[in-house]
Design an enzyme around this catalytic site. Sequence first.
Site, PDB file in Angstrom:
ATOM      1  N   HIS A 160      42.922  86.442   3.200  1.00 45.04           N
ATOM      2  CA  HIS A 160      41.882  86.835   4.155  1.00 45.04           C
ATOM      3  C   HIS A 160      41.503  85.616   4.961  1.00 45.04           C
ATOM      4  O   HIS A 160      40.919  84.669   4.429  1.00 45.04           O
ATOM      5  CB  HIS A 160      40.690  87.461   3.439  1.00 45.04           C
ATOM      6  CG  HIS A 160      41.040  88.820   2.938  1.00 45.04           C
ATOM      7  ND1 HIS A 160      40.952  89.942   3.728  1.00 45.04           N
ATOM      8  CD2 HIS A 160      41.556  89.217   1.764  1.00 45.04           C
ATOM      9  CE1 HIS A 160      41.400  90.977   3.047  1.00 45.04           C
ATOM     10  NE2 HIS A 160      41.775  90.573   1.857  1.00 45.04           N
TER      11      HIS A 160
ATOM     12  N   ASP B 191      47.244  86.047  16.574  1.00 48.95           N
ATOM     13  CA  ASP B 191      47.085  84.691  16.028  1.00 48.95           C
ATOM     14  C   ASP B 191      46.668  84.763  14.558  1.00 48.95           C
ATOM     15  O   ASP B 191      47.117  83.981  13.722  1.00 48.95           O
ATOM     16  CB  ASP B 191      46.017  83.933  16.832  1.00 48.95           C
ATOM     17  CG  ASP B 191      46.123  84.234  18.309  1.00 48.95           C
ATOM     18  OD1 ASP B 191      46.611  83.384  19.057  1.00 48.95           O
ATOM     19  OD2 ASP B 191      45.760  85.360  18.721  1.00 48.95           O
ATOM     20  N   THR B 192      45.794  85.746  14.266  1.00 52.86           N
ATOM     21  CA  THR B 192      45.332  85.944  12.890  1.00 52.86           C
ATOM     22  C   THR B 192      46.494  86.371  11.998  1.00 52.86           C
ATOM     23  O   THR B 192      46.630  85.898  10.859  1.00 52.86           O
ATOM     24  CB  THR B 192      44.203  87.004  12.888  1.00 52.86           C
ATOM     25  OG1 THR B 192      43.072  86.426  13.535  1.00 52.86           O
ATOM     26  CG2 THR B 192      43.819  87.435  11.494  1.00 52.86           C
TER      27      THR B 192
ATOM     28  N   HIS C  90      42.427  83.862  22.903  1.00 56.79           N
ATOM     29  CA  HIS C  90      43.832  83.987  22.516  1.00 56.79           C
ATOM     30  C   HIS C  90      44.558  82.980  23.409  1.00 56.79           C
ATOM     31  O   HIS C  90      44.983  83.282  24.512  1.00 56.79           O
ATOM     32  CB  HIS C  90      44.339  85.418  22.762  1.00 56.79           C
ATOM     33  CG  HIS C  90      45.838  85.537  22.678  1.00 56.79           C
ATOM     34  ND1 HIS C  90      46.559  85.187  21.557  1.00 56.79           N
ATOM     35  CD2 HIS C  90      46.760  85.942  23.587  1.00 56.79           C
ATOM     36  CE1 HIS C  90      47.838  85.376  21.782  1.00 56.79           C
ATOM     37  NE2 HIS C  90      47.989  85.838  23.009  1.00 56.79           N
TER      38      HIS C  90
ATOM     39  N   ARG D 201      49.621  85.626  12.515  1.00 53.99           N
ATOM     40  CA  ARG D 201      50.446  84.414  12.348  1.00 53.99           C
ATOM     41  C   ARG D 201      49.832  83.493  11.291  1.00 53.99           C
ATOM     42  O   ARG D 201      50.533  82.948  10.435  1.00 53.99           O
ATOM     43  CB  ARG D 201      50.556  83.658  13.679  1.00 53.99           C
ATOM     44  CG  ARG D 201      51.459  84.347  14.690  1.00 53.99           C
ATOM     45  CD  ARG D 201      51.408  83.673  16.067  1.00 53.99           C
ATOM     46  NE  ARG D 201      52.377  84.289  16.970  1.00 53.99           N
ATOM     47  CZ  ARG D 201      52.242  84.361  18.288  1.00 53.99           C
ATOM     48  NH1 ARG D 201      51.162  83.864  18.874  1.00 53.99           N
ATOM     49  NH2 ARG D 201      53.171  84.925  19.019  1.00 53.99           N
TER      50      ARG D 201
ATOM     51  N   ARG E  35      48.420  80.508  29.222  1.00 56.55           N
ATOM     52  CA  ARG E  35      48.073  81.900  29.520  1.00 56.55           C
ATOM     53  C   ARG E  35      47.121  81.966  30.721  1.00 56.55           C
ATOM     54  O   ARG E  35      47.173  82.891  31.521  1.00 56.55           O
ATOM     55  CB  ARG E  35      47.442  82.547  28.286  1.00 56.55           C
ATOM     56  CG  ARG E  35      48.429  82.688  27.122  1.00 56.55           C
ATOM     57  CD  ARG E  35      47.753  83.123  25.859  1.00 56.55           C
ATOM     58  NE  ARG E  35      48.660  83.314  24.725  1.00 56.55           N
ATOM     59  CZ  ARG E  35      48.962  82.369  23.834  1.00 56.55           C
ATOM     60  NH1 ARG E  35      48.469  81.158  23.935  1.00 56.55           N
ATOM     61  NH2 ARG E  35      49.790  82.624  22.823  1.00 56.55           N
TER      62      ARG E  35
ATOM     63  N   PRO F 110      45.763  86.296  30.714  1.00 60.63           N
ATOM     64  CA  PRO F 110      44.984  85.821  29.576  1.00 60.63           C
ATOM     65  C   PRO F 110      44.086  86.962  29.068  1.00 60.63           C
ATOM     66  O   PRO F 110      43.199  87.420  29.790  1.00 60.63           O
ATOM     67  CB  PRO F 110      44.164  84.672  30.142  1.00 60.63           C
ATOM     68  CG  PRO F 110      44.128  84.909  31.628  1.00 60.63           C
ATOM     69  CD  PRO F 110      45.310  85.721  32.000  1.00 60.63           C
ATOM     70  N   VAL F 111      44.377  87.434  27.850  1.00 61.63           N
ATOM     71  CA  VAL F 111      43.890  88.751  27.419  1.00 61.63           C
ATOM     72  C   VAL F 111      42.360  88.855  27.393  1.00 61.63           C
ATOM     73  O   VAL F 111      41.799  89.899  27.730  1.00 61.63           O
ATOM     74  CB  VAL F 111      44.522  89.152  26.067  1.00 61.63           C
ATOM     75  CG1 VAL F 111      44.008  88.310  24.911  1.00 61.63           C
ATOM     76  CG2 VAL F 111      44.299  90.623  25.771  1.00 61.63           C
TER      77      VAL F 111
ATOM     78  N   ASP G  12      55.499 102.180  35.074  1.00 65.13           N
ATOM     79  CA  ASP G  12      55.769 100.797  35.505  1.00 65.13           C
ATOM     80  C   ASP G  12      56.003 100.846  37.000  1.00 65.13           C
ATOM     81  O   ASP G  12      56.476 101.866  37.512  1.00 65.13           O
ATOM     82  CB  ASP G  12      57.022 100.259  34.802  1.00 65.13           C
ATOM     83  CG  ASP G  12      57.145  98.742  34.893  1.00 65.13           C
ATOM     84  OD1 ASP G  12      56.953  98.064  33.862  1.00 65.13           O
ATOM     85  OD2 ASP G  12      57.397  98.217  36.009  1.00 65.13           O
TER      86      ASP G  12
HETATM   87  N1  LIG Z   1      47.930  89.684  23.918  1.00 61.65           N
HETATM   88  C1  LIG Z   1      48.941  89.102  23.322  1.00 61.65           C
HETATM   89  O1  LIG Z   1      48.807  88.669  22.152  1.00 61.65           O
HETATM   90  C2  LIG Z   1      50.245  88.972  24.074  1.00 61.65           C
HETATM   91  C3  LIG Z   1      51.446  88.649  23.421  1.00 61.65           C
HETATM   92  C4  LIG Z   1      52.605  88.576  24.179  1.00 61.65           C
HETATM   93  C5  LIG Z   1      52.568  88.784  25.559  1.00 61.65           C
HETATM   94  N2  LIG Z   1      51.393  89.088  26.143  1.00 61.65           N
HETATM   95  C6  LIG Z   1      51.285  89.335  27.580  1.00 61.65           C
HETATM   96  O2  LIG Z   1      51.727  90.657  27.887  1.00 61.65           O
HETATM   97  C7  LIG Z   1      52.078  90.716  29.283  1.00 61.65           C
HETATM   98  C8  LIG Z   1      53.444  91.380  29.423  1.00 61.65           C
HETATM   99  O3  LIG Z   1      54.461  90.527  28.907  1.00 61.65           O
HETATM  100  P1  LIG Z   1      56.001  90.964  28.961  1.00 61.65           P
HETATM  101  O4  LIG Z   1      56.768  89.914  28.250  1.00 61.65           O
HETATM  102  O5  LIG Z   1      56.140  92.388  28.581  1.00 61.65           O
HETATM  103  O6  LIG Z   1      56.270  90.844  30.533  1.00 61.65           O
HETATM  104  P2  LIG Z   1      57.419  91.581  31.351  1.00 61.65           P
HETATM  105  O7  LIG Z   1      57.581  90.824  32.601  1.00 61.65           O
HETATM  106  O8  LIG Z   1      58.608  91.814  30.463  1.00 61.65           O
HETATM  107  O9  LIG Z   1      56.770  93.013  31.664  1.00 61.65           O
HETATM  108  C9  LIG Z   1      55.727  93.222  32.543  1.00 61.65           C
HETATM  109  C10 LIG Z   1      55.956  94.564  33.197  1.00 61.65           C
HETATM  110  O10 LIG Z   1      54.826  94.846  34.033  1.00 61.65           O
HETATM  111  C11 LIG Z   1      55.306  95.551  35.169  1.00 61.65           C
HETATM  112  N3  LIG Z   1      54.327  95.492  36.248  1.00 61.65           N
HETATM  113  C12 LIG Z   1      53.980  94.426  37.010  1.00 61.65           C
HETATM  114  N4  LIG Z   1      53.021  94.775  37.905  1.00 61.65           N
HETATM  115  C13 LIG Z   1      52.749  96.103  37.685  1.00 61.65           C
HETATM  116  C14 LIG Z   1      51.855  97.026  38.269  1.00 61.65           C
HETATM  117  N5  LIG Z   1      51.042  96.692  39.292  1.00 61.65           N
HETATM  118  N6  LIG Z   1      51.847  98.284  37.798  1.00 61.65           N
HETATM  119  C15 LIG Z   1      52.664  98.671  36.776  1.00 61.65           C
HETATM  120  N7  LIG Z   1      53.535  97.809  36.182  1.00 61.65           N
HETATM  121  C16 LIG Z   1      53.571  96.552  36.626  1.00 61.65           C
HETATM  122  C17 LIG Z   1      56.620  94.853  35.504  1.00 61.65           C
HETATM  123  O11 LIG Z   1      57.476  95.672  36.308  1.00 61.65           O
HETATM  124  C18 LIG Z   1      57.192  94.613  34.098  1.00 61.65           C
HETATM  125  O12 LIG Z   1      58.057  95.666  33.683  1.00 61.65           O
HETATM  126  C19 LIG Z   1      52.042  89.260  29.776  1.00 61.65           C
HETATM  127  O13 LIG Z   1      50.850  89.008  30.466  1.00 61.65           O
HETATM  128  C20 LIG Z   1      52.117  88.458  28.483  1.00 61.65           C
HETATM  129  O14 LIG Z   1      51.594  87.149  28.629  1.00 61.65           O
HETATM  130  C21 LIG Z   1      50.240  89.191  25.435  1.00 61.65           C
END
Ligand SMILES: NC(=O)c1ccc[n+]([C@@H]2O[C@H](COP(=O)([O-])OP(=O)(O)OC[C@H]3O[C@@H](n4cnc5c(N)ncnc54)[C@H](O)[C@@H]3O)[C@@H](O)[C@H]2O)c1
Length: 317
Positions: free
Chosen positions: A173, A153-154, A180, A156, A93, A126-127, A40
């Site tokens: 199913h 989402d699936t 997303h 859920r 997102r 946005p994934v 991190d």
């Molecule tokens: N795909 C999904 O279904 C889903 C679900 C929930 C959250 N998310 C996404 O996951 C991501 C993380 O969410 P979160 O709640 O853990 O956020 P968070 O803020 O708790 O954690 C993000 C982390 O990334 C670190 N970071 C930022 N820039 C960095 C870099 N350049 N290099 C290394 N580390 C870095 C930060 O220090 C932090 O610890 C968000 O984009 C969120 O929207 C996706």
Amino acid sequence: MDENSKVVNKVGIVGCGHVGMAAASSLFYSGLASDLVLVDHNKNLAAGEAMDLMHGQGYATRCHVSSGDYSNLVGARYIVISAGVSQKVGETRINLLNRNIEVFKQIIPKLDKYCPDAIIIIATNPVDIMTYASQEISSRPWQKIIGTGTMLDTSRFRALIGEFYGIDPRSVHAMVLGEHGDSEVPLWSSATIAGQSILSQEFLGKKLSEEDKNKIEFSVKNAAYQIIEKKGHTNWAIGFVISHLVKIIENDQKTILPISVRFEGELGLSGLCLGYPCVVGVDGIEKKMDMRLDESEKESLYKSGTLLRSCIQQLDL
Ligand SMILES: NC(=O)c1ccc[n+]([C@@H]2O[C@H](COP(=O)([O-])OP(=O)(O)OC[C@H]3O[C@@H](n4cnc5c(N)ncnc54)[C@H](O)[C@@H]3O)[C@@H](O)[C@H]2O)c1
């Protein structure tokens, strides 16, 4: 890892916030990872999380947990990317896009340098767009860069249908496809229980009305907004999604999962990634399913794809 260990399943977590640590703890507790490396840009955070997690070994599993930088990811089989900013109350997102693209432009080249053979699992939002951007930035095959897509989402969707009938969601199913995000598409036409279409009949003394369907659909689409309003972030379920993906790939299960996959002309869409059912196995994304969708689902999926494509076209990749 010590030299007595013959098989090491090394997993790197890049971004050790709520999502990264939910994934790490699920990988740790399930015994799927034998070596976890936390990275991190807040080094103290990663170091503290590594110490905290590794102290659970006595009651969970033998797993080496450490923090480090990208050079410590050499030999990793999987990298989970959950770095970047997350949604705040009221944010979509897609609002996160530009900030997270800048983060990925720093991260992906370092992963290519230190662990070019690893399968990358992307959770950052946005994934779908982050998955496509990573495939454009990275030199590894796109089949090895997998977005979590509409797996959450699936899950859920199946959980809520299961709750409606009072049955195990794993006996339901049903899938959500597309972005997303706000334009995602729940597929009612192919939703089944014990091979029987949910829409056509009564099950276990209950018939799903239009109102019930709308309620379930609303809850699936708005789950993240509701959770973020209450606790500020979502993390536990996505943590399970990520460790499930690792389990499927690691054991070459050829499971069909709605992950975020690159479109190359299917449904008239290309130049984007979208949540769509694929066979997932040891090589990552192995095949895309041919789906029989009804006309309104096809149209909604196309709209979802064109929305993402228009965001991608504005990026400098
Ligand atoms: N795909 C999904 O279904 C889903 C679900 C929930 C959250 N998310 C996404 O996951 C991501 C993380 O969410 P979160 O709640 O853990 O956020 P968070 O803020 O708790 O954690 C993000 C982390 O990334 C670190 N970071 C930022 N820039 C960095 C870099 N350049 N290099 C290394 N580390 C870095 C930060 O220090 C932090 O610890 C968000 O984009 C969120 O929207 C996706």
